[in-house]
Design a protein around this motif. Sequence first.
Motif, PDB file in Angstrom:
ATOM      1  N   ASP A 289      53.122  70.619  85.187  1.00  0.00           N
ATOM      2  CA  ASP A 289      53.184  69.993  83.806  1.00  0.00           C
ATOM      3  C   ASP A 289      52.021  70.985  83.220  1.00  0.00           C
ATOM      4  OD1 ASP A 289      55.276  68.599  84.174  1.00  0.00           O
ATOM      5  OD2 ASP A 289      54.327  66.759  83.701  1.00  0.00           O
ATOM      6  N   LEU A 290      51.105  71.611  83.937  1.00  0.00           N
ATOM      7  CA  LEU A 290      50.038  72.555  83.301  1.00  0.00           C
ATOM      8  C   LEU A 290      50.792  73.435  82.572  1.00  0.00           C
ATOM      9  CD1 LEU A 290      47.077  73.127  83.417  1.00  0.00           C
ATOM     10  CD2 LEU A 290      47.753  74.411  85.428  1.00  0.00           C
ATOM     11  N   GLU A 291      52.087  73.929  82.830  1.00  0.00           N
ATOM     12  CA  GLU A 291      52.766  74.863  81.951  1.00  0.00           C
ATOM     13  C   GLU A 291      53.241  74.418  80.399  1.00  0.00           C
ATOM     14  OE1 GLU A 291      56.639  76.188  83.422  1.00  0.00           O
ATOM     15  OE2 GLU A 291      55.885  76.533  85.179  1.00  0.00           O
ATOM     16  N   VAL A 292      52.734  73.253  80.298  1.00  0.00           N
ATOM     17  CA  VAL A 292      52.957  72.671  78.895  1.00  0.00           C
ATOM     18  C   VAL A 292      51.808  73.340  77.896  1.00  0.00           C
ATOM     19  CG1 VAL A 292      52.673  70.556  77.366  1.00  0.00           C
ATOM     20  CG2 VAL A 292      54.076  70.569  79.330  1.00  0.00           C
ATOM     21  N   VAL A 293      50.830  73.515  78.595  1.00  0.00           N
ATOM     22  CA  VAL A 293      49.626  74.416  77.781  1.00  0.00           C
ATOM     23  C   VAL A 293      50.139  75.805  77.224  1.00  0.00           C
ATOM     24  CG1 VAL A 293      47.222  75.518  78.153  1.00  0.00           C
ATOM     25  CG2 VAL A 293      47.764  73.221  79.235  1.00  0.00           C
ATOM     26  N   ASP A 294      51.032  76.322  78.190  1.00  0.00           N
ATOM     27  CA  ASP A 294      51.496  77.711  77.612  1.00  0.00           C
ATOM     28  C   ASP A 294      52.541  77.445  76.320  1.00  0.00           C
ATOM     29  OD1 ASP A 294      49.730  79.049  79.327  1.00  0.00           O
ATOM     30  OD2 ASP A 294      51.178  79.013  80.977  1.00  0.00           O
ATOM     31  N   MET A 299      54.382  77.298  70.674  1.00  0.00           N
ATOM     32  CA  MET A 299      54.688  76.404  69.349  1.00  0.00           C
ATOM     33  C   MET A 299      53.207  76.409  68.238  1.00  0.00           C
ATOM     34  SD  MET A 299      56.209  73.225  71.118  1.00  0.00           S
ATOM     35  CE  MET A 299      56.771  72.607  69.356  1.00  0.00           C
ATOM     36  N   GLY A 300      52.222  77.461  68.556  1.00  0.00           N
ATOM     37  CA  GLY A 300      51.345  77.610  67.521  1.00  0.00           C
ATOM     38  C   GLY A 300      50.105  77.032  67.660  1.00  0.00           C
ATOM     39  N   ALA A 301      49.631  76.183  68.891  1.00  0.00           N
ATOM     40  CA  ALA A 301      48.502  75.328  69.215  1.00  0.00           C
ATOM     41  C   ALA A 301      47.636  76.626  69.553  1.00  0.00           C
ATOM     42  CB  ALA A 301      48.560  74.404  70.259  1.00  0.00           C
ATOM     43  N   THR A 302      46.214  76.145  69.539  1.00  0.00           N
ATOM     44  CA  THR A 302      45.397  77.185  69.917  1.00  0.00           C
ATOM     45  C   THR A 302      44.661  76.648  70.954  1.00  0.00           C
ATOM     46  OG1 THR A 302      44.373  77.780  67.481  1.00  0.00           O
ATOM     47  CG2 THR A 302      42.947  78.349  69.247  1.00  0.00           C
ATOM     48  N   VAL A 303      44.436  77.309  72.127  1.00  0.00           N
ATOM     49  CA  VAL A 303      44.247  76.858  73.590  1.00  0.00           C
ATOM     50  C   VAL A 303      42.859  77.603  74.167  1.00  0.00           C
ATOM     51  CG1 VAL A 303      44.818  76.776  75.673  1.00  0.00           C
ATOM     52  CG2 VAL A 303      46.766  76.416  74.038  1.00  0.00           C
ATOM     53  N   ASP A 308      36.999  73.607  84.272  1.00  0.00           N
ATOM     54  CA  ASP A 308      37.436  71.977  84.249  1.00  0.00           C
ATOM     55  C   ASP A 308      37.774  71.171  83.315  1.00  0.00           C
ATOM     56  OD1 ASP A 308      35.037  71.642  83.545  1.00  0.00           O
ATOM     57  OD2 ASP A 308      34.555  70.094  85.076  1.00  0.00           O
ATOM     58  N   TYR A 309      38.258  71.984  82.297  1.00  0.00           N
ATOM     59  CA  TYR A 309      38.835  71.184  80.766  1.00  0.00           C
ATOM     60  C   TYR A 309      39.673  72.328  80.236  1.00  0.00           C
ATOM     61  CZ  TYR A 309      35.392  74.504  78.463  1.00  0.00           C
ATOM     62  OH  TYR A 309      35.041  75.642  77.725  1.00  0.00           O
ATOM     63  N   VAL A 310      40.351  71.610  79.088  1.00  0.00           N
ATOM     64  CA  VAL A 310      41.037  72.419  78.141  1.00  0.00           C
ATOM     65  C   VAL A 310      40.814  71.849  76.859  1.00  0.00           C
ATOM     66  CG1 VAL A 310      43.390  70.916  78.525  1.00  0.00           C
ATOM     67  CG2 VAL A 310      43.450  73.507  77.945  1.00  0.00           C
ATOM     68  N   VAL A 311      40.975  72.751  75.909  1.00  0.00           N
ATOM     69  CA  VAL A 311      40.902  72.278  74.501  1.00  0.00           C
ATOM     70  C   VAL A 311      42.047  72.584  73.851  1.00  0.00           C
ATOM     71  CG1 VAL A 311      39.543  72.469  72.545  1.00  0.00           C
ATOM     72  CG2 VAL A 311      38.341  72.362  74.485  1.00  0.00           C
ATOM     73  N   ILE A 312      42.702  72.026  73.066  1.00  0.00           N
ATOM     74  CA  ILE A 312      43.970  72.154  72.172  1.00  0.00           C
ATOM     75  C   ILE A 312      43.664  71.839  71.038  1.00  0.00           C
ATOM     76  CG2 ILE A 312      46.488  71.569  71.994  1.00  0.00           C
ATOM     77  CD1 ILE A 312      45.997  72.987  74.704  1.00  0.00           C
ATOM     78  N   SER A 313      43.938  72.700  69.775  1.00  0.00           N
ATOM     79  CA  SER A 313      43.704  72.658  68.612  1.00  0.00           C
ATOM     80  C   SER A 313      44.939  72.787  67.767  1.00  0.00           C
ATOM     81  CB  SER A 313      42.786  73.462  67.837  1.00  0.00           C
ATOM     82  OG  SER A 313      41.572  73.114  68.336  1.00  0.00           O
TER      83      SER A 313
END
Length: 447
Positions: A289-294, A299-303, A308-313
């Motif tokens: 499910d890490l693929e959801v980040v891509d 879909m336009g989100a900034t990643v 050891d973290y991910v930021v989604i805007s």
Amino acid sequence: MTINLKSAQSPWSGLEGVEQLTLHPINQSFNKEVVIPGSKSVTNRAFILAGFSEGTSKLSGYLKSDDTYWCMETLKNLGATFEFIGDDILVTGIDRNQLADKQQVFIGSAGTTARFLPGILGTQEQSEITITSTEQLAVRPHQTLHEALKQLGVQVKYVEEEGQLPVTIKGTSETGGKVSIAGNQSSQFISGLLMAAPLFNHPTEIELTTNIVQSAYVDITIEMMEQFGIQVNVSEDYKHMTVEQGQYQGATLPLEADLSTACYFMALAALNQSTIKINHLNLNSHQPDLEVVDILERMGATVEKGEDYVVISGPEQLQGNLTIDMNACSDQALTIGTLATFADGPITITGVEHIRHHECNRVSALTESLTQLGIQVEEHQDGWTITPGEIKAATLDTYDDHRVAMSLSLIGTKVDGLTLLDPSCVSKTCPTYFEMLQNLGISIDYK
């Protein structure tokens, strides 16, 4: 011998007595940080391998949910011990010489346990063990695994209906050898065979007759088997695997956070023009499910990815006019399907026919839910084409499916008055899910 679904609720459940809830949007952007609970898939693998290991294992970061509780209770009933020390669990393995001649265990609605446990129980010659479950789990597909176990010399007997739980498992003196099985139905079948393989009486060779679905979950199994002292040889295309005989040894393991649960919060940020930082993630994880980040980035989100973290805007407008193959990360097909209702053009999701056989028929469940909300959905055998439109609030069934409940809740963070029935089904994987939403500012009324 099957048991009503409510019996699967455990001391680790959330929302006890809550029959429905209604969500209300926050109506403003936010910038928050969250820590995600442990992974159900990883926790149940670790529990079972520790339970059949020599010695004592120390597990940290485990998930407390209905599925993991019943997995633990099953292993305790078979003779394993679980000792809680702070945030850790010490698991001492089963003395297989002390197993009862006949025994019955209840696994709740845990599909992972239903697929991981039969094979490893089939390595016990002196003990006949009957696996019981809720009605929901009993009718899910199991027979492909059971037929494979029969090829390996395991005795499998259905107590009630052919191909369904409850089922009685017993080993023989001639277990192991070569087995052929389809790989396109469930990776959990393959994981169940692999986990049992070293304990059979002969070396085991697994041949897949089709391409494999969600190979990343098999990678998780193989990696964990190695941590408990067993090596697996696997071909590049996953169609040929060999496992030598051996004994699992107790291990000290930190268990990963659940990337599936993390995806709902990533999606929440993307949908609400907000920013969420998710901490303590393993970005080298095999969890697919890490693929959801891509996908969210498409879909336009900034990643932003850290060690050891991910930021989604989230963007001002989610982008549509996309076709997305979600075969590898199909647990999140409903999540992206709900986001599609807010995009600027249609989104087609493909490759997820197998999710028709999960806790519910998830393809049909999303079609029915979005249609009830006024959204145009064209259902395909392996997914949907979803056309955005004006959404009207409604009361929606969750189909006793945690993925349905968590995905539809995202719509309630944008559309006021969305009501979900039987929200406690989220306890299967994340009992604190709605509490976590409230901590981010989402208002929820419980009844």
